[in-house]
Scaffold this motif. Structure first.
Motif, PDB file in Angstrom:
ATOM      1  N   UNK A 518     -17.032 -10.382  -4.967  1.00  0.00           N
ATOM      2  CA  UNK A 518     -17.050  -9.809  -6.361  1.00  0.00           C
ATOM      3  C   UNK A 518     -17.672  -8.193  -6.399  1.00  0.00           C
ATOM      4  N   UNK A 519     -18.339  -8.066  -5.893  1.00  0.00           N
ATOM      5  CA  UNK A 519     -19.127  -6.677  -5.625  1.00  0.00           C
ATOM      6  C   UNK A 519     -18.290  -5.700  -5.028  1.00  0.00           C
ATOM      7  N   UNK A 520     -17.193  -6.057  -4.787  1.00  0.00           N
ATOM      8  CA  UNK A 520     -16.110  -5.072  -3.989  1.00  0.00           C
ATOM      9  C   UNK A 520     -14.905  -4.867  -5.016  1.00  0.00           C
ATOM     10  N   UNK A 521     -14.913  -5.380  -6.299  1.00  0.00           N
ATOM     11  CA  UNK A 521     -13.849  -5.133  -7.119  1.00  0.00           C
ATOM     12  C   UNK A 521     -13.584  -4.051  -7.559  1.00  0.00           C
ATOM     13  N   UNK A 522     -14.599  -3.105  -7.947  1.00  0.00           N
ATOM     14  CA  UNK A 522     -14.465  -1.903  -8.592  1.00  0.00           C
ATOM     15  C   UNK A 522     -13.805  -0.918  -7.319  1.00  0.00           C
ATOM     16  N   UNK A 525     -10.132  -1.694  -7.117  1.00  0.00           N
ATOM     17  CA  UNK A 525      -9.249  -1.464  -8.025  1.00  0.00           C
ATOM     18  C   UNK A 525      -8.958   0.267  -7.873  1.00  0.00           C
ATOM     19  N   UNK A 526      -9.798   0.919  -7.671  1.00  0.00           N
ATOM     20  CA  UNK A 526      -9.633   2.464  -7.375  1.00  0.00           C
ATOM     21  C   UNK A 526      -8.492   2.669  -6.343  1.00  0.00           C
ATOM     22  N   UNK A 534       2.028   8.681   0.139  1.00  0.00           N
ATOM     23  CA  UNK A 534       3.251   8.808   0.202  1.00  0.00           C
ATOM     24  C   UNK A 534       4.006   7.386   0.097  1.00  0.00           C
ATOM     25  N   UNK A 535       3.236   6.456   0.638  1.00  0.00           N
ATOM     26  CA  UNK A 535       3.846   5.055   0.421  1.00  0.00           C
ATOM     27  C   UNK A 535       3.445   4.539  -0.856  1.00  0.00           C
ATOM     28  N   UNK A 536       4.279   4.246  -1.950  1.00  0.00           N
ATOM     29  CA  UNK A 536       4.000   3.955  -2.989  1.00  0.00           C
ATOM     30  C   UNK A 536       3.924   2.335  -3.311  1.00  0.00           C
ATOM     31  N   UNK A 537       4.423   1.611  -2.690  1.00  0.00           N
ATOM     32  CA  UNK A 537       4.067   0.052  -2.508  1.00  0.00           C
ATOM     33  C   UNK A 537       2.753  -0.206  -2.063  1.00  0.00           C
ATOM     34  N   UNK A 538       1.953  -1.217  -2.588  1.00  0.00           N
ATOM     35  CA  UNK A 538       0.648  -1.652  -2.275  1.00  0.00           C
ATOM     36  C   UNK A 538       0.603  -3.098  -2.740  1.00  0.00           C
ATOM     37  N   UNK A 539      -0.207  -3.761  -1.918  1.00  0.00           N
ATOM     38  CA  UNK A 539      -0.488  -5.353  -2.113  1.00  0.00           C
ATOM     39  C   UNK A 539      -1.843  -5.576  -1.997  1.00  0.00           C
ATOM     40  N   UNK A 540      -2.505  -5.964  -2.971  1.00  0.00           N
ATOM     41  CA  UNK A 540      -3.976  -6.387  -3.023  1.00  0.00           C
ATOM     42  C   UNK A 540      -4.187  -7.966  -2.937  1.00  0.00           C
ATOM     43  N   UNK A 541      -4.585  -8.361  -2.050  1.00  0.00           N
ATOM     44  CA  UNK A 541      -4.885  -9.811  -1.739  1.00  0.00           C
ATOM     45  C   UNK A 541      -6.123 -10.227  -2.330  1.00  0.00           C
ATOM     46  N   UNK A 542      -6.230 -10.937  -3.347  1.00  0.00           N
ATOM     47  CA  UNK A 542      -7.559 -11.258  -3.870  1.00  0.00           C
ATOM     48  C   UNK A 542      -7.957 -12.809  -3.871  1.00  0.00           C
TER      49      UNK A 542
END
Length: 575
Positions: A518-522, A525-526, A534-542
């Motif tokens: 939880x403390x790493x959320x901010x 998100x940034x 240059x690489x537009x596609x991103x994946x965030x595994x939560x």
């Protein structure tokens, strides 16, 4: 003119700049012809279902039919889930399938198949399309395409399928100049007695608008906002209507339904008048207890007469297209001397309910990241995102409950079909339709159904940002098993696994990060919202608590206001 060249020219004339497909032998003529138009982007997907979902989202965003191509046999049948999604969620779309040559078709012979991959896709698609055409002569092409686009757009929008044999695609025809096809209003709507209708609204003490997906699908969104400004009525959105107003709009209450915001359902319970606009009042919105609704005064506006007084009875029926209805209503309000009611006490009552039953307090016992808190955190910082595209599952409900949709954003999901695997390819369609970044919100189960489209995102370097809410099980079904099967987790925990999606995304050439604390959320998100790479596609595994439920939830067989689990209200400070 070669038929395939006419098809390409016709699509171009309609202002459609993207088509979706997975190549196959029976559509090669059409793809070759479309490739001659440099301002039509041919997007090669990796599964025909994905192409159909992308076309669905393209149609929702642009208001013009999304177009998807598939070859005969398995290519055509793979479209069916996406065709159904368009049909149930009122998305304009044209699905064009290649078919084997006429002389290879079995016709009336009592055999299963004559030509290789010969499949009667028209008969399969007819129940979930507004029209399905089986082309048997090249002379049909011109009239069929004009009619198909008009049907897809007019009335309640939806999908049309055109099945074209290979030999007809390469035939020559003489055609008239191609015209731009527009929506046609049905002339069979009832005249609206606005004096009577607004007298009902004027006498109500606690009126509410129930806003459905038809507001967006009809193209009446701007008129709807004018109608809300003119009447000052509180607005509650269905799953398909949560983006009709921004979350910070003073008239927007919240999300209604089986997993709706508790305060929104309670507001419906207290209301004495419902103005239902573009909503079917299906069971996910009303719960099983429809008598609860029938006891209220309900004005139901819909372009399909059969939807009115269907599940919920005793409605004041307004059979009308929403564009026509809003234009008439706004004219009446501007010429009748209508005085806007502030409904100040009613708005205050709703505000107290919202403060008393916050969505972030519905999962107090889970460990780790609270999904509702996370949805607020990600969305309040995502001001440059065009659309939130939610898959199907618990994460879909958390998103609908808590995403802070802004005035310029869309919320897109699979409503009537409820198709897992929808979000990733639909996000591709929405991104290409808008030329803006979009965010996928998916679960570990749903993302795997069309995970191959990560390659489409990477190949086209699309600004599609993917959130995978990974609880390592099929959470909504697991929640059902806890309630009704004594926590026997067949096929949800037992016999189910998910990979490390960070590693999968990197393998496809995308950026990826895993969020566990939880403390790493901010910080996450940034990183997620930063667009400087240059690489537009991103994946965030939560990573989410495997036992995190979609709450609140309507108790089985109970009215909309009785939601589980029993929850304590937030203590309000005395003033």
């Amino acid at each position: 003119m070669k038929v395939s060249d006419f098809i390409a020219a016709f699509i171009h004339k309609q202002g459609i700049h993207v088509v979706f497909e997975m190549a196959g032998g029976m559509i090669t003529h059409m793809l070759d012809s479309i490739a001659n138009y440099k301002d039509i982007k041919i997007v090669s997907m990796h599964h025909e279902q994905a192409a159909s979902f992308a076309a669905d989202a393209y149609g929702r965003v642009t208001g013009r039919p999304g177009v998807a191509f598939a070859t005969s046999g398995p290519g055509a049948t793979n479209l069916l889930t996406g065709i159904g999604s368009c049909y149930f969620d009122s998305s304009p779309a044209i699905f064009i399938t290649g078919q084997v040559n006429l002389h290879e078709q079995k016709g009336d012979k009592k055999i299963r198949q004559l030509g290789f991959q010969e499949t009667d896709i028209v008969s399969m698609a007819e129940p979930i399309t507004k029209a399905a055409y089986r082309i048997t002569d090249a002379s049909q092409i011109e009239s069929v395409f004009n009619e198909a686009f008009s049907i897809a757009l007019s009335g309640r929008p939806g999908p049309v399928l055109i099945d074209i044999p290979m030999n007809i695609q390469r035939a020559d025809i003489i055609v008239e100049p191609i015209s731009y096809v527009t929506k046609v209003l049905d002339g069979n709507y009832d005249s609206v007695n606005y004096t009577e209708l607004f007298s009902l609204i004027k006498t109500a003490k606690k009126p509410v608008i129930l806003a459905g997906g038809g507001i967006r699908a009809s193209g009446a969104w701007t008129l709807f906002k004018d109608f809300v400004d003119a009447t000052n009525l509180p607005v509650i959105g269905s799953l398909m209507g949560v983006d009709v107003l921004s979350r910070d709009n003073e008239n927007f209450v919240g999300f209604l339904g089986s997993y709706g915001n508790r305060w929104a359902n309670m507001s419906i319970g207290s209301a004495d008048l419902l103005v239902v606009l573009g909503s079917r009042l299906d069971i996910r919105q009303t719960g099983a207890d429809t008598d609860f609704f029938s006891q209220k005064t309900i004005i139901h506006v819909d372009c399909e007469l059969a939807e009115i007084n269907n599940r919920v009875k005793n409605c004041y029926a307004v059979h009308d297209d929403l564009i026509r209805f809003f234009n008439g209503a706004l004219h009446f309000l501007s010429t009748s001397g209508w005085e806007v009611n502030s409904y100040s006490e009613w708005h205050e009552e709703i505000a107290v309910l919202k403060a008393t039953w916050p969505d972030t307090n519905e999962l107090p016992m889970i460990s780790g990241i609270n999904p509702n808190v996370f949805m607020h955190e990600i969305s309040k910082n995502a001001t440059d995102i065009f659309a939130w595209v939610a898959d199907v599952g618990n994460h879909q409900m958390w998103a609908a409950q808590s995403i802070e949709v802004s005035a310029k954003q869309r919320f897109i999901s699979s409503g009537g079909m409820g198709a897992m695997g929808f979000a990733l390819p639909a996000a591709i369609g929405a991104c290409l339709a808008s030329s803006q970044p979009v965010v996928v919100i998916a679960g570990d189960g749903g993302i795997q159904l069309n995970i191959q489209e990560l390659q489409t995102i990477a190949r086209n370097n699309l600004p599609v940002k993917i959130i995978v809410m990974n609880n390592k099980n099929l959470g909504m079904i697991r929640q059902f098993q806890d309630s009704y099967f004594n926590s026997r987790y067949q096929s949800t925990f037992w016999g189910y696994t998910a990979p490390d999606f960070e590693k999968v995304a990197v393998a496809y050439g995308l950026q990826a990060v895993t969020l566990e604390k939880e403390e790493d959320v901010a910080e996450a998100v940034i990183w997620f919202l930063d667009d400087t790479s240059d690489i537009k596609g991103k994946l965030l595994q939560v990573m989410i608590d495997p036992y995190a439920n979609a709450y609140p939830k309507i108790a089985f067989g109970k009215p909309l206001t009785e939601m589980e689990p029993q929850s304590e209200p937030i203590a309000m400070e005395s003033t």
